[in-house]
Design an enzyme around this catalytic site. Structure first.
Site, PDB file in Angstrom:
ATOM      1  CB  THR A 124      -0.927   0.005   1.223  1.00 59.79           C
ATOM      2  OG1 THR A 124      -1.797  -1.112   1.113  1.00 59.79           O
ATOM      3  CG2 THR A 124      -1.768   1.274   1.287  1.00 59.79           C
ATOM      4  NE  ARG A 152      -9.715  -7.741   1.031  1.00 60.15           N
ATOM      5  CZ  ARG A 152      -8.787  -6.857   1.360  1.00 60.15           C
ATOM      6  NH1 ARG A 152      -8.167  -6.178   0.423  1.00 60.15           N
ATOM      7  NH2 ARG A 152      -8.453  -6.657   2.616  1.00 60.15           N
ATOM      8  CB  VAL A 153     -13.577  -3.931  -2.502  1.00 55.78           C
ATOM      9  CG1 VAL A 153     -13.172  -2.480  -2.331  1.00 55.78           C
ATOM     10  CG2 VAL A 153     -13.946  -4.222  -3.960  1.00 55.78           C
ATOM     11  N   GLY A 154     -10.889  -4.015  -0.410  1.00 59.98           N
ATOM     12  CA  GLY A 154     -10.428  -3.709   0.945  1.00 59.98           C
ATOM     13  C   GLY A 154     -10.849  -2.309   1.361  1.00 59.98           C
ATOM     14  CG  ASP A 155      -8.237  -0.378   4.045  1.00 65.83           C
ATOM     15  OD1 ASP A 155      -7.779  -1.476   3.669  1.00 65.83           O
ATOM     16  OD2 ASP A 155      -7.527   0.637   4.235  1.00 65.83           O
ATOM     17  CB  THR A 175      -1.310   0.949   5.338  1.00 63.82           C
ATOM     18  OG1 THR A 175      -0.887  -0.320   4.838  1.00 63.82           O
ATOM     19  CG2 THR A 175      -0.474   1.287   6.563  1.00 63.82           C
ATOM     20  N   GLY A 176      -3.048  -1.419   6.380  1.00 60.50           N
ATOM     21  CA  GLY A 176      -3.259  -2.474   7.373  1.00 60.50           C
ATOM     22  C   GLY A 176      -4.324  -3.456   6.924  1.00 60.50           C
ATOM     23  CG  HIS A 177      -6.982  -7.250   8.584  1.00 58.67           C
ATOM     24  ND1 HIS A 177      -7.994  -7.552   9.474  1.00 58.67           N
ATOM     25  CD2 HIS A 177      -7.120  -8.120   7.555  1.00 58.67           C
ATOM     26  CE1 HIS A 177      -8.697  -8.570   9.002  1.00 58.67           C
ATOM     27  NE2 HIS A 177      -8.186  -8.937   7.842  1.00 58.67           N
ATOM     28  N   GLY A 178      -7.433  -4.701   5.853  1.00 58.83           N
ATOM     29  CA  GLY A 178      -8.549  -3.952   5.280  1.00 58.83           C
ATOM     30  C   GLY A 178      -9.884  -4.219   5.937  1.00 58.83           C
TER      31      GLY A 178
HETATM   32  N1  LIG Z   1      -1.265  -3.499   2.741  1.00 56.36           N
HETATM   33  C1  LIG Z   1      -2.438  -2.966   2.968  1.00 56.36           C
HETATM   34  O1  LIG Z   1      -2.531  -1.912   3.535  1.00 56.36           O
HETATM   35  C2  LIG Z   1      -3.651  -3.740   2.506  1.00 56.36           C
HETATM   36  C3  LIG Z   1      -4.917  -2.975   2.383  1.00 56.36           C
HETATM   37  N2  LIG Z   1      -5.254  -2.171   3.530  1.00 56.36           N
HETATM   38  C4  LIG Z   1      -6.057  -3.946   2.140  1.00 56.36           C
HETATM   39  O2  LIG Z   1      -6.501  -4.589   3.071  1.00 56.36           O
HETATM   40  O3  LIG Z   1      -6.452  -4.108   1.008  1.00 56.36           O
END
Ligand SMILES: NC(=O)C[C@H](N)C(=O)O
Length: 264
Positions: A124, A152-155, A175-178
């Site tokens: 990210t 799949r769509v993340g955050d 950034t992080g676990h979407g």
């Molecule tokens: N590396 C990431 O930040 C991944 C992103 N936030 C997602 O979950 O799609």
């Protein structure tokens, strides 16, 4: 124009991995990219989700903001729009290096574990900016998390989750676990705390802690307030970040790191 810019890049192999070329692969071994851009003066926003053949999805997100009546386009519609306005269609964004990593990885939960609980997270790129008139903006782009389901769509492309910008408070890129970030609408939560009087650092830390406690998710955020207060905070083992304010560069990777260099 004088401008303060903060960037986070939560991957480590700068020349090997990128959001477009070399992005992580989904369960079928394909690249699908998500991106958002937002203007804090007008709240104008553009986003794209699950785009497959665009090397710089944030440019397409910007075109959605500037040239359409919509906020988000996905997959095929986003590609059709890109073609129509002359944004180049990339043949293949899959790199050999990512293909090898993908072949060795078994599942989405393993990807989450590897991305956010070890030093190997990547994929990210985010930026927030403040100009001399007090206008803020944010942008976030990602390939997501390895082995995600197709579609799949993340955050990252979701307004208020992967990013938000409002001149009345500031700008955030996450950034992080979407899935965790989506559940707590992290970017908006951080700005809410700032609206209640918290500093950028205190707001980011309180929100990331809440996400950890409430849904057990790790992540990070870069933040700038419309008065120039800024933060780069994370609950992952590391997050590469850099900021420039009044010709002073700050950057770091590990917790509590802040290398400083005067640029002129
Ligand atoms: N590396 C990431 O930040 C991944 C992103 N936030 C997602 O979950 O799609």
């Amino acid at each position: 124009m004088k401008c303060d810019i903060f960037v986070h890049v939560d991957f480590q192999n700068w020349n090997l991995s990128w959001v477009g070329h070399g992005a992580v692969l989904n369960i079928d071994g394909e690249v699908e990219l998500d991106s958002i851009i937002m203007d804090g003066e007008t709240l104008a926003t553009g986003a794209v989700a699950s785009v497959r053949n665009i090397a710089n999805p944030v440019s397409l997100a910007r075109a959605v903001m500037e040239k359409t009546d919509h906020v988000m386009l996905t997959d095929r519609g986003a590609s059709m729009f890109a073609e129509r306005i002359g944004i180049p269609i990339a043949d293949d964004l899959v790199t050999e290096l990512e293909r090898k990593d993908w072949e060795q990885s078994s599942s989405f939960p393993v990807g989450v574990e590897k991305f956010f609980n070890t030093q190997w997270g990547h994929d990210t790129v985010g930026a927030v900016a403040l100009d001399s008139l007090g206008n803020v903006a944010c942008a976030t782009s990602t390939g997501g998390i390895r082995n995600k389901m197709v579609g799949r769509v993340g955050d990252s492309p979701i307004i208020g989750s992967g990013g938000y910008a409002d001149n009345r408070s500031g700008a955030v890129s996450c950034t992080g676990h979407g899935e965790s970030i989506l559940k707590v609408t992290l970017a908006r939560l951080i700005l809410f705390h700032m609206e209640q009087g918290k500093s950028a650092t205190a707001a980011a830390e309180a929100s990331l802690q809440y996400m950890g406690e409430r849904v057990k998710g790790c992540g990070g955020a870069i933040v700038v307030s419309s008065t120039g207060d800024w933060a780069a905070s994370f609950t992952t083992p590391c997050m590469a970040w850099a900021s420039i304010k009044e010709d002073v560069l700050h950057c770091g990777l590990n917790p509590k790191e802040d290398f400083t260099e005067r640029l002129k």
